[in-house]
Design a protein around this motif. Structure first.
Motif, short mmCIF file in Angstrom:
data_model
loop_
_atom_site.label_atom_id
_atom_site.label_comp_id
_atom_site.label_asym_id
_atom_site.label_seq_id
_atom_site.Cartn_x
_atom_site.Cartn_y
_atom_site.Cartn_z
N ALA A 109 9.97 -4.19 20.52
CA ALA A 109 10.97 -3.97 21.58
C ALA A 109 10.34 -4.22 22.94
CB ALA A 109 11.50 -2.54 21.51
N GLU A 110 11.18 -4.52 23.91
CA GLU A 110 10.72 -4.68 25.29
C GLU A 110 10.35 -3.30 25.84
OE1 GLU A 110 13.73 -6.58 27.59
OE2 GLU A 110 13.94 -8.29 26.22
N VAL A 111 9.17 -3.20 26.42
CA VAL A 111 8.72 -1.90 26.91
C VAL A 111 8.37 -1.89 28.39
CG1 VAL A 111 7.87 -1.14 24.65
CG2 VAL A 111 6.34 -2.42 26.18
N ASP A 112 8.13 -3.05 28.96
CA ASP A 112 7.70 -3.07 30.37
C ASP A 112 7.70 -4.50 30.87
OD1 ASP A 112 6.82 -2.18 32.79
OD2 ASP A 112 4.99 -1.24 32.05
N HIS A 113 7.29 -4.69 32.12
CA HIS A 113 7.12 -6.02 32.72
C HIS A 113 5.71 -6.11 33.29
CE1 HIS A 113 11.51 -5.96 32.54
NE2 HIS A 113 11.47 -7.28 32.67
N ASP A 114 5.10 -7.28 33.16
CA ASP A 114 3.78 -7.48 33.73
C ASP A 114 3.89 -7.38 35.24
OD1 ASP A 114 1.59 -9.24 34.97
OD2 ASP A 114 0.93 -9.12 32.89
N PRO A 115 3.10 -6.54 35.88
CA PRO A 115 3.22 -6.33 37.33
C PRO A 115 2.87 -7.57 38.15
CG PRO A 115 1.23 -5.28 36.49
CD PRO A 115 2.02 -5.72 35.29
N VAL A 116 2.15 -8.52 37.56
CA VAL A 116 1.75 -9.73 38.29
C VAL A 116 2.72 -10.88 38.04
CG1 VAL A 116 -0.06 -11.45 38.62
CG2 VAL A 116 -0.67 -9.05 38.23
N THR A 117 2.97 -11.20 36.78
CA THR A 117 3.80 -12.35 36.44
C THR A 117 5.27 -12.01 36.28
OG1 THR A 117 3.53 -12.09 34.04
CG2 THR A 117 1.84 -13.36 35.22
N GLY A 118 5.57 -10.71 36.06
CA GLY A 118 6.95 -10.32 35.82
C GLY A 118 7.40 -10.57 34.40
N ALA A 119 6.49 -11.06 33.53
CA ALA A 119 6.84 -11.36 32.14
C ALA A 119 7.20 -10.08 31.39
CB ALA A 119 5.67 -12.05 31.45
N VAL A 120 8.15 -10.19 30.49
CA VAL A 120 8.54 -9.05 29.66
C VAL A 120 7.41 -8.74 28.68
CG1 VAL A 120 10.17 -8.20 27.92
CG2 VAL A 120 10.98 -9.62 29.83
N LEU A 121 7.07 -7.46 28.55
CA LEU A 121 6.01 -7.04 27.63
C LEU A 121 6.64 -6.36 26.42
CD1 LEU A 121 3.42 -5.55 30.16
CD2 LEU A 121 3.48 -7.85 29.16
#
Length: 210
Positions: free
Chosen positions: A157-169
């Motif tokens: 599941a999606e849990v967060d976003h990378d603070p630098v790239t904004g990519a879904v984590l």
């Protein structure tokens, strides 16, 4: 004198290389095609920048497409709807088709995972939270379709976003632990050292993997 500076959302128009109006179906078809492959809401500003169109024009296109999906332009209602949510526009299955879509998803969950899916799931399990781009870099192939399968099955599941790239984590879920017969990720076999460290993959551009 007219200011030659383009609007921010139109920056890069010279790099597009073509006019979306020349595409079969025009700009509307281009917007629809992008939204069909997006796995999260797409802001109007991003669509406008991608297609080198004014934001007002893209908003109108999205509103017209949404009306078409509902059958308000003389055609039949479609099996999907286009909705505007907080983060942008996204295509969803039509509520009227919920039963058949649910049956399809349940049937898919009873099928065994492919080798590609198992390998992708292993990377997520050992290196979470991780982006699709990072998983692709580890496996050496595009994993977009496999990640959608794992997400639809409730294993990741999606849990967060990378603070630098904004990519879904992404990370594994409680359902994953249940299916694996574990109570904690600490119970995973010690295989992580055999996977490349993601410290070296921080510069992977998520956008190029979609």
């Amino acid at each position: 004198m007219t200011d030659p500076t383009p609007e921010p959302e139109l920056a890069g128009i010279d790099e597009l290389g073509f006019d979306v109006a020349d595409l079969p179906g025009g700009a509307a078809a281009a917007v629809e095609a992008v939204l069909m492959v997006a796995d999260e809401p797409v802001p109007v500003v991003r669509l406008a920048a991608l297609l080198a169109l004014p934001t007002d024009e893209v908003t109108t296109i999205c509103e017209d497409l949404a009306a078409e999906c509902r059958g308000e332009r003389g055609g039949r209602p479609r099996g999907y709807v286009l909705r505007q949510v907080a983060d942008g526009w996204r295509i969803y299955s039509a509520p009227a088709c919920a039963d058949v879509v649910g049956r399809f998803v349940i049937d898919g969950q009873t099928a065994r995972l492919t080798q590609a899916a198992l390998e992708t799931l292993a990377v997520v399990a050992y290196r979470q939270p991780v982006s699709r781009g990072q998983v692709s870099a580890v496996r050496g192939v595009n994993v977009d379709a496999v990640m959608r399968t794992l997400t639809s099955r409730g294993l990741v599941a999606e849990v967060d976003h990378d603070p630098v790239t904004g990519a879904v984590l992404f990370a594994t879920t409680g359902y994953f632990l249940e299916r694996m017969g574990m109570t904690s990720l600490d119970e995973l076999p010690p295989l992580a050292p055999h996977l490349p460290g993601l410290d070296e993959l921080d510069d992977v551009d998520e956008g190029t993997r979609r």
